[in-house]
Design an enzyme around this catalytic site. Structure first.
Site, PDB file in Angstrom:
ATOM      1  N   ILE A  95      27.208  83.474  23.215  1.00 35.59           N
ATOM      2  CA  ILE A  95      25.847  83.336  22.665  1.00 35.59           C
ATOM      3  C   ILE A  95      26.236  81.603  23.547  1.00 35.59           C
ATOM      4  O   ILE A  95      26.846  81.024  22.903  1.00 35.59           O
ATOM      5  CB  ILE A  95      24.838  83.578  21.649  1.00 35.59           C
ATOM      6  CG1 ILE A  95      25.056  84.589  21.106  1.00 35.59           C
ATOM      7  CG2 ILE A  95      23.737  82.354  21.284  1.00 35.59           C
ATOM      8  CD1 ILE A  95      24.557  85.026  19.755  1.00 35.59           C
ATOM      9  N   TYR A  96      25.368  82.026  25.128  1.00 30.74           N
ATOM     10  CA  TYR A  96      25.131  81.098  25.039  1.00 30.74           C
ATOM     11  C   TYR A  96      23.513  79.909  25.797  1.00 30.74           C
ATOM     12  O   TYR A  96      23.492  80.919  26.343  1.00 30.74           O
ATOM     13  CB  TYR A  96      26.411  80.895  26.854  1.00 30.74           C
ATOM     14  CG  TYR A  96      27.547  81.012  27.018  1.00 30.74           C
ATOM     15  CD1 TYR A  96      28.795  80.724  26.191  1.00 30.74           C
ATOM     16  CD2 TYR A  96      28.260  80.702  27.929  1.00 30.74           C
ATOM     17  CE1 TYR A  96      30.237  80.665  25.898  1.00 30.74           C
ATOM     18  CE2 TYR A  96      29.934  81.068  27.725  1.00 30.74           C
ATOM     19  CZ  TYR A  96      30.321  80.925  27.033  1.00 30.74           C
ATOM     20  OH  TYR A  96      32.027  80.790  27.025  1.00 30.74           O
ATOM     21  N   GLY A 107      18.656  80.838  20.736  1.00 35.08           N
ATOM     22  CA  GLY A 107      20.537  81.809  20.018  1.00 35.08           C
ATOM     23  C   GLY A 107      20.048  82.411  18.844  1.00 35.08           C
ATOM     24  O   GLY A 107      20.804  83.491  18.405  1.00 35.08           O
ATOM     25  N   ASN A 134      33.958  73.150  17.254  1.00 32.08           N
ATOM     26  CA  ASN A 134      32.423  74.166  17.010  1.00 32.08           C
ATOM     27  C   ASN A 134      31.677  73.673  15.982  1.00 32.08           C
ATOM     28  O   ASN A 134      31.191  75.084  15.627  1.00 32.08           O
ATOM     29  CB  ASN A 134      31.712  74.254  17.694  1.00 32.08           C
ATOM     30  CG  ASN A 134      30.304  74.915  19.035  1.00 32.08           C
ATOM     31  OD1 ASN A 134      29.784  74.478  18.008  1.00 32.08           O
ATOM     32  ND2 ASN A 134      31.141  75.293  19.551  1.00 32.08           N
ATOM     33  N   TYR A 141      26.671  80.066  12.671  1.00 31.75           N
ATOM     34  CA  TYR A 141      27.111  81.481  12.727  1.00 31.75           C
ATOM     35  C   TYR A 141      26.817  82.222  10.944  1.00 31.75           C
ATOM     36  O   TYR A 141      27.079  83.002  10.580  1.00 31.75           O
ATOM     37  CB  TYR A 141      28.037  82.187  12.978  1.00 31.75           C
ATOM     38  CG  TYR A 141      28.086  81.723  14.409  1.00 31.75           C
ATOM     39  CD1 TYR A 141      27.663  82.326  15.405  1.00 31.75           C
ATOM     40  CD2 TYR A 141      28.966  81.284  15.147  1.00 31.75           C
ATOM     41  CE1 TYR A 141      27.739  82.181  16.561  1.00 31.75           C
ATOM     42  CE2 TYR A 141      29.293  81.174  16.459  1.00 31.75           C
ATOM     43  CZ  TYR A 141      28.480  81.876  17.020  1.00 31.75           C
ATOM     44  OH  TYR A 141      28.304  81.467  18.582  1.00 31.75           O
TER      45      TYR A 141
END
Length: 170
Positions: A95-96, A107, A134, A141
């Site tokens: 997911i960029y 996102g 990150n 998430y």
């Protein structure tokens, strides 16, 4: 308003641009310039992306805002996943989202789509790998219910680094 559509081979140049830019934004401040360059020339190339785009077990979706691509999602079904042995699952490989567009909930929309695809495929879980440093992505998430289940070591140049493997039980 963000629009999401399936990517095609015609999107490969923009996908490459977003891939490289977001990778540098995420990993650049924590790695040497040479390590980043080496990774990009070995892993995020036009040829590799084009091959991934035509893989029948991978799906790409692009996020468009005001006519501009601002991010994308890549999911892999079993057989095209980056880790072996995780059958009856769906991998969220990427997911960029461009840094300047992250406040637009791009996102979130891409992750919702990945979870929808997992439901349609009737898999047991969705999983992903995220760099342990990150923290913004890890928190993102976790908000969706993903939990750590393993660690995967990879090398950025000669430096070992860890990805947390996280999964969401369906």
């Amino acid at each position: 308003m963000i629009q999401i559509r399936r990517a095609s081979i015609a999107d490969v140049d923009e996908l490459l641009s977003i891939s490289q830019l977001t990778f540098v934004q995420t990993f650049g401040p924590h790695n040497t310039e040479q390590a980043i360059k080496t990774y990009l020339t070995q892993n995020l190339t036009l040829e590799k992306l084009a091959t991934e785009l035509v893989d029948p077990r991978a799906q790409f979706f692009v996020a468009i805002d005001n006519g501009q691509m601002v991010g994308y999602l890549k999911v892999n079904e079993f057989g095209s996943q980056t880790e072996s042995g995780l059958s009856n699952s769906l991998e969220v490989q990427r997911i960029y989202v461009l840094k300047k567009d992250q406040s637009k909930k791009v996102g979130q929309e891409l992750m919702k789509l990945a979870i929808k695809i997992a439901h349609e495929l009737k898999v047991n879980y969705v999983w992903l790998g995220v760099w342990e440093n990150n923290t913004k992505a890890i928190t993102f998430y976790e908000r969706f219910g993903f939990r750590k289940f393993a660690i995967h070591t990879f090398h950025m140049g000669t430096h070992p680094q860890n990805d947390l493997l996280m999964k969401l039980i369906m």
